[in-house]
Enzyme design. Structure first.
Site, PDB file in Angstrom:
ATOM      1  N   TYR A 182       0.831  -1.208   0.000  1.00 14.77           N
ATOM      2  CA  TYR A 182       0.000   0.000   0.000  1.00 14.77           C
ATOM      3  C   TYR A 182       0.865   1.257   0.000  1.00 14.77           C
ATOM      4  O   TYR A 182       0.645   2.181  -0.789  1.00 14.77           O
ATOM      5  CB  TYR A 182      -0.917  -0.017   1.221  1.00 14.77           C
ATOM      6  CG  TYR A 182      -1.762   1.218   1.366  1.00 14.77           C
ATOM      7  CD1 TYR A 182      -2.809   1.481   0.492  1.00 14.77           C
ATOM      8  CD2 TYR A 182      -1.522   2.132   2.392  1.00 14.77           C
ATOM      9  CE1 TYR A 182      -3.589   2.618   0.620  1.00 14.77           C
ATOM     10  CE2 TYR A 182      -2.294   3.268   2.533  1.00 14.77           C
ATOM     11  CZ  TYR A 182      -3.332   3.509   1.647  1.00 14.77           C
ATOM     12  OH  TYR A 182      -4.090   4.647   1.783  1.00 14.77           O
ATOM     13  N   LYS A 223       1.280   4.541  -2.722  1.00 15.29           N
ATOM     14  CA  LYS A 223       1.063   5.939  -2.347  1.00 15.29           C
ATOM     15  C   LYS A 223       2.329   6.781  -2.521  1.00 15.29           C
ATOM     16  O   LYS A 223       2.244   7.974  -2.836  1.00 15.29           O
ATOM     17  CB  LYS A 223       0.543   6.022  -0.903  1.00 15.29           C
ATOM     18  CG  LYS A 223      -0.849   5.420  -0.734  1.00 15.29           C
ATOM     19  CD  LYS A 223      -1.855   6.054  -1.685  1.00 15.29           C
ATOM     20  CE  LYS A 223      -3.260   5.542  -1.482  1.00 15.29           C
ATOM     21  NZ  LYS A 223      -4.241   6.162  -2.414  1.00 15.29           N
TER      22      LYS A 223
END
Length: 277
Positions: A146, A150
């Site tokens: 994740y 980002k």
């Protein structure tokens, strides 16, 4: 003057849903999209235009943009909201799962940016708001996939802002800390996709629902509700001179602290956390 228009992805739940409502209440013409159109029924009843949009499909992105242009002739704001969290130690995350994480969280934003930019350049103004995270500037054990997506969003957004400045287009990054949505539930479900090695017991303790609920995902210290993020997104879209990035929630000091504290100290803290959970 006609109402400004905004295209929002991932409006079925959580932040996207709250943001669509916030824009509609602020008087915008809202195109609320999601891969599951049935999840948008209440937004349609509230006055939003709804459409199916899977951000992994360039064809979907182009179709929605063309529909907006046919109806309104312009796109004033794109809010790239869609995303989810893949949990797991880096070694245990299958490459295909990492690829899917990047496809949705990162490449999905790129597809929408490419679809709207020609029209924003032609009209000589517009705002692109990309959803990142505090994990776009820091990391946390068990969320490497994740965070990687980002960090990529942060780099793309910072580069894009400089590239399109000549055309009167603002580009903004939103960096929330923990936000209580269905994000945590889906993230926990991704543990089922891992290729377990029996090498990371700490991970399965840390992300055990019975032991810690979602404390290390979307119910961490200082978590906020999606409506708070929605307020910030609308503020950025309506500003004539928006900030380059908005940290949402009481995490700004910790993000900045990450630039000062040596990596070795951060790693030691995470090591202690893993040991004593």
């Amino acid at each position: 003057m006609d109402s400004p228009t905004v295209l929002i992805t991932g409006c079925g739940t959580g932040i996207g849903h709250a943001t669509a409502r916030a824009f509609e209440e602020a008087g915008w013409e809202v195109y609320a999209t999601d891969p599951d159109p049935e999840a948008l029924t209440d937004l349609e009843e509230a006055g939003c235009t709804t459409a199916k949009l899977d951000v992994t499909s360039a064809e979907d992105a182009e179709a929605v943009v063309e529909a907006m242009l046919d109806e309104h002739g312009r796109i004033d704001c794109l809010y790239n909201n869609t995303g989810y969290g893949q949990l797991g130690p880096v070694e245990e995350v299958p490459t295909d799962e990492l690829r899917e994480q990047l496809d949705v969280n990162f490449l999905g934003q790129h597809r929408l940016v490419r679809a709207v930019l020609p029209h924003m350049r032609e009209q000589g103004e517009g705002t692109i708001v990309n959803m990142a995270s505090i994990y776009g500037r820091t990391v946390f054990p068990g969320q490497g996939a994740y965070a990687s997506s980002k960090w990529a969003v942060e780099a793309l957004t910072d580069t894009l802002r400089v590239e399109v400045d000549d055309y009167g287009i603002d580009v903004v990054t939103i960096e929330p800390g923990p936000v209580e949505t269905e994000f945590g539930e889906r993230a926990l479900e991704t543990k089922e996709d891992l290729e377990t090695t029996d090498a990371y017991d700490w991970f399965y303790r840390m992300y055990d629902e019975k032991r810690y609920d979602r404390r290390f995902i979307d119910r961490g210290i200082g978590y906020v509700q999606p409506e708070r993020v929605a307020e910030v997104v609308v503020e950025a879209a309506e500003s004539e001179d928006p900030q380059r990035r908005y940290v949402v929630g009481p995490w700004k000091a910790l993000v900045y602290l990450g630039y000062v504290v040596p990596d070795s100290v951060r790693d030691r803290v995470y090591g202690l956390l893993k040991r004593f959970l």
